[in-house]
Scaffold this active site. Structure first.
Site, short mmCIF file in Angstrom:
data_model
loop_
_atom_site.label_atom_id
_atom_site.label_comp_id
_atom_site.label_asym_id
_atom_site.label_seq_id
_atom_site.Cartn_x
_atom_site.Cartn_y
_atom_site.Cartn_z
CG ASP A 80 -0.25 -0.26 2.64
OD1 ASP A 80 0.98 -0.53 2.51
OD2 ASP A 80 -1.05 -0.49 3.57
CE LYS B 143 -10.45 -3.14 4.63
NZ LYS B 143 -9.69 -4.66 5.09
#
EC number: 4.2.1.11
Length: 475
Positions: A252, A386
């Site tokens: 990430d 999410k």
């Protein structure tokens, strides 16, 4: 059928006359283009085609991309994927053929869109997000979307949402705000990943990530500047201590040096913040992701260090003591998944201390039933949203409403395997979630989320509001 009969059947004569009159009133220099655009606006948009394909995410693993066609244009969406799928989240459909992308190809999901979902949605109004999502849920007929695949359904859901915004001629964030029933839009505080560990990096750091939150910034543009500066100061701090090799990055974008302890990582971040000069205007958040190093009822923070693993287990009570200590020593305002995903008792115990925000990710998996349980039991006080764990835009909006009604914070989150789609940026603004977690200010699939927020802030102009100190609730 004659031309006159065709005009009469579709009542085009009046529409053409209105378009010509509008062109005359506007004194346009290009009447043909003006009349064409006027007629285009006069016709309600419907879905005419849905075409899917397999693409690669940021990890080189297949995912689904969709082009949704209406008579107003083509609207593209692609879906991210996590490094693992939880028991309670909607199911990604993958082919399982080890001879194709090691079993990760998504040809079945693509086929389901092209042959089943497309047929069901053609002719529907893209503004009616709830009806579109419900049509796909009804077509799937399973609780966790395992028949068509949550990756197939979500890609279409997001593409339809973009088409709906275009039909209304409003920004995507405004359309999402309307769908949620919210009156205000808020630019979120970015939770920049600066140190990566856990499953996201091949270092010895068991903790998944340490993030910084520029809550003292006056606007998002300034917050992005502070985040970038802190990230580069941290790179310098690590280089001075460990050399250039310590500046490798995780999936990430967070820096991924070998770190011996959580405190060591926090000291590095603290020093980087000090070098920026922003100090108390930047806070720290941590994603513990404790499930990844929970063995039974014990926690092994050295699990990624073969020579040390198994020698220094911590109990849940030891973990609480550690959290209390670091929250006292560092400007930590949020801790995510401090315990195993099934350890409701100790998550509740820690949350009740009121030391910091406690975010449920693996604990909740954006699942409405688990969110409802956590609300009833006061297990945590913030939701990590999410969207791919739920599977549709409509259901994402509903679970955020649940969290808001409980006075929870909400963090809109990326996934480990990201794409070039910046939908979550508009989602975070439209739902006023207060915080967005989109990775480091590094790597294109991460920075494009932040860059889209810059554009949104610019487009909103004087109406732009940055969450800042009100990041928890953004009311």
């Amino acid at each position: 059928m004659s031309v006159q009969e065709y005009l009469d059947k579709h009542m085009l004569s009046r529409k053409i006359e209105d378009a010509v009159n509008a062109a005359v009133r506007a004194k346009t220099s290009d009447p043909v283009l003006f009349i064409a655009n006027h007629l285009k606006k006069a016709v309600s948009s419907v879905i005419t085609k849905v075409k899917a394909r397999q693409i690669l995410d940021s990890r080189g693993i297949p995912t689904v991309e969709v082009d949704l066609h209406t008579n107003k244009g083509v609207f593209r969406a692609s879906v991210p994927s996590g490094d693992s799928s939880g028991t309670y989240e909607a199911i990604e459909l993958r082919d399982g053929d080890k001879g194709m992308y090691l079993g990760n190809s998504v040809a079945k999901a693509v086929k389901n869109i092209n042959e089943k979902i497309s047929e069901a949605l053609i002719g529907m109004d893209p503004k009616l997000q709830g009806q579109i999502d419900q049509a796909m849920i009804d077509l799937d007929k399973t609780e966790k979307k395992s028949e068509l695949g949550a990756n197939a359904i979500l890609a279409v859901s997001i593409a339809a949402c973009k088409a709906g915004a275009a039909e209304k001629e409003v920004p995507l964030c405004k359309h999402l705000s309307d769908l949620s029933g919210r009156a205000n839009m808020v630019l979120p505080v970015p939770a920049f990943t600066v140190l990566s560990g856990g499953k996201h990096a091949s270092n010895t750091f068991a903790i998944q990530e340490i993030m910084i939150l520029p809550i003292g910034a006056s606007r998002f543009e300034e917050a992005l500047q502070w985040g970038s500066e802190t990230y580069h100061h941290l790179k310098a701090v690590i280089s001075e201590k460990n050399g250039g090799l310590g500046c490798n990055v995780g999936e990430d974008g967070g820096l991924a040096p070998d770190i011996s302890s959580l405190k060591e990582g926090l000291e590095l971040v603290k020093e980087a913040i000090n070098r920026t000069g922003y100090n108390d205007k930047i806070k720290i958040a941590i994603d513990i992701a404790a499930t990844n190093f929970c063995l039974g009822t014990k926690y092994d923070l050295d699990i990624k260090s073969p020579n040390k693993s198994g020698q220094n287990f911590k109990s849940a009570e030891d973990m609480i003591d550690m959290y209390k200590e670091i929250c006292n020593d560092y400007p930590i305002v949020s801790i995510e998944d401090p315990f195993d995903k099934e350890d409701w008792e100790h998550t509740k115990c820690f949350s009740s201390l009121g030391i910091c925000q406690v975010v449920g990710d693996d604990l909740l998996m954006s699942n409405s039933k688990r969110v409802e349980r956590a609300i009833q039991e006061s297990s945590c006080n913030a939701l990590l949203l999410k969207v791919n764990q739920i599977g549709t835009v409509t259901e994402a909006i509903e679970v955020v409403k649940m969290a808001r009604d409980a006075q929870w914070g909400v963090v809109t989150s990326h996934r480990c395997g990201e794409t070039e789609d910046s939908f979550i940026s508009d989602l975070s603004v439209g739902l006023a979630t207060g915080v967005i977690k989109a990775g480091a200010p590094c790597r294109g699939e991460r920075t494009m989320k932040y860059n889209q927020l810059l554009r949104i802030e610019e487009e909103l102009g004087d109406q732009a509001v940055y969450a800042g100190e009100d990041w928890k609730l953004s009311l």
